[in-house]
Scaffold this motif. Sequence first.
Motif, short mmCIF file in Angstrom:
data_model
loop_
_atom_site.label_atom_id
_atom_site.label_comp_id
_atom_site.label_asym_id
_atom_site.label_seq_id
_atom_site.Cartn_x
_atom_site.Cartn_y
_atom_site.Cartn_z
N TRP A 22 -36.19 7.36 115.85
CA TRP A 22 -35.12 6.85 115.00
C TRP A 22 -33.99 7.87 115.00
CZ3 TRP A 22 -34.68 2.10 112.85
CH2 TRP A 22 -35.83 1.32 112.74
N PHE A 23 -32.78 7.37 115.03
CA PHE A 23 -31.58 8.18 114.99
C PHE A 23 -30.63 7.55 113.98
CE2 PHE A 23 -32.18 10.76 118.86
CZ PHE A 23 -33.25 10.08 119.42
N ARG A 24 -29.62 8.31 113.60
CA ARG A 24 -28.61 7.73 112.72
C ARG A 24 -27.24 8.29 113.06
NH1 ARG A 24 -29.77 10.61 106.79
NH2 ARG A 24 -29.22 12.74 107.41
N VAL A 29 -33.55 11.62 113.84
CA VAL A 29 -34.20 11.52 112.53
C VAL A 29 -35.70 11.77 112.64
CG1 VAL A 29 -34.76 9.97 110.62
CG2 VAL A 29 -32.46 9.95 111.61
N ALA A 30 -36.36 11.04 113.54
CA ALA A 30 -37.82 11.16 113.62
C ALA A 30 -38.31 10.51 114.91
CB ALA A 30 -38.49 10.48 112.43
N ALA A 31 -39.54 10.86 115.30
CA ALA A 31 -40.17 10.26 116.46
C ALA A 31 -41.67 10.17 116.23
CB ALA A 31 -39.87 11.05 117.73
N ILE A 32 -42.29 9.25 116.95
CA ILE A 32 -43.72 9.07 116.84
C ILE A 32 -44.30 8.86 118.23
CG2 ILE A 32 -43.49 6.57 116.43
CD1 ILE A 32 -45.92 6.87 114.48
N SER A 33 -45.46 9.45 118.46
CA SER A 33 -46.08 9.37 119.78
C SER A 33 -46.58 7.96 120.06
CB SER A 33 -47.23 10.37 119.86
OG SER A 33 -48.22 10.08 118.88
N ARG A 34 -47.01 7.75 121.27
CA ARG A 34 -47.31 6.40 121.73
C ARG A 34 -48.39 5.70 120.92
NH1 ARG A 34 -48.44 7.25 127.94
NH2 ARG A 34 -49.66 8.95 127.03
N TYR A 35 -49.36 6.44 120.43
CA TYR A 35 -50.43 5.83 119.65
C TYR A 35 -50.40 6.26 118.20
CZ TYR A 35 -52.08 4.09 124.07
OH TYR A 35 -52.15 3.44 125.28
N GLY A 36 -49.29 6.90 117.82
CA GLY A 36 -49.09 7.23 116.42
C GLY A 36 -49.81 8.46 115.93
N THR A 37 -50.39 9.23 116.83
CA THR A 37 -51.17 10.39 116.41
C THR A 37 -50.30 11.60 116.09
OG1 THR A 37 -51.49 10.95 118.74
CG2 THR A 37 -53.24 9.70 117.64
N LEU A 38 -49.08 11.62 116.65
CA LEU A 38 -48.17 12.74 116.41
C LEU A 38 -46.84 12.21 115.90
CD1 LEU A 38 -48.73 14.86 119.64
CD2 LEU A 38 -49.63 15.35 117.36
N THR A 39 -46.26 12.92 114.96
CA THR A 39 -44.94 12.58 114.46
C THR A 39 -44.07 13.84 114.42
OG1 THR A 39 -45.64 12.91 112.17
CG2 THR A 39 -45.75 10.66 113.04
N ASN A 40 -42.79 13.62 114.42
CA ASN A 40 -41.83 14.73 114.38
C ASN A 40 -40.65 14.30 113.54
OD1 ASN A 40 -39.23 16.13 115.73
ND2 ASN A 40 -41.01 17.47 115.88
N TYR A 41 -40.17 15.21 112.69
CA TYR A 41 -39.08 14.86 111.77
C TYR A 41 -37.96 15.89 111.84
CZ TYR A 41 -42.57 11.77 109.69
OH TYR A 41 -43.51 10.80 109.49
#
Length: 120
Positions: free
Chosen positions: A35-37, A47-59
Amino acid sequence: VQLQASGGGLVQAGDSLRLSCTASGLTFSNYIMGWFRQAPGKEREYVAAISRYGTLTNYADSMKGRITISRDNAKDTAYLQMNSLKPEDTAVYYCAARSSSTFGKEYRYWGQGTQVTVSS
């Protein structure tokens, strides 16, 4: 490929919103989602990102603690839950898909954006 962002709107400071990004034309689980803004007169901001299977996130630091990114691969949809919104969060929010297994700056596909306006 289409990324359809939705869920934006006009809210008051302190309110919450959940943005959705529904993908079509690609194998959703093969892509990191981000996500960007972009606020008026400013450059686009991560803004944020999430890995392909949702196990990792970054903000991004700017919203950390107030947002949660998630995804439902069965629905080809990514989400951005935003809480305690502030007027400075007013922006067009974009979702994007990155064809890699690692976080990075390059995103291959972009959605059209959804407007979030936070009044004081």
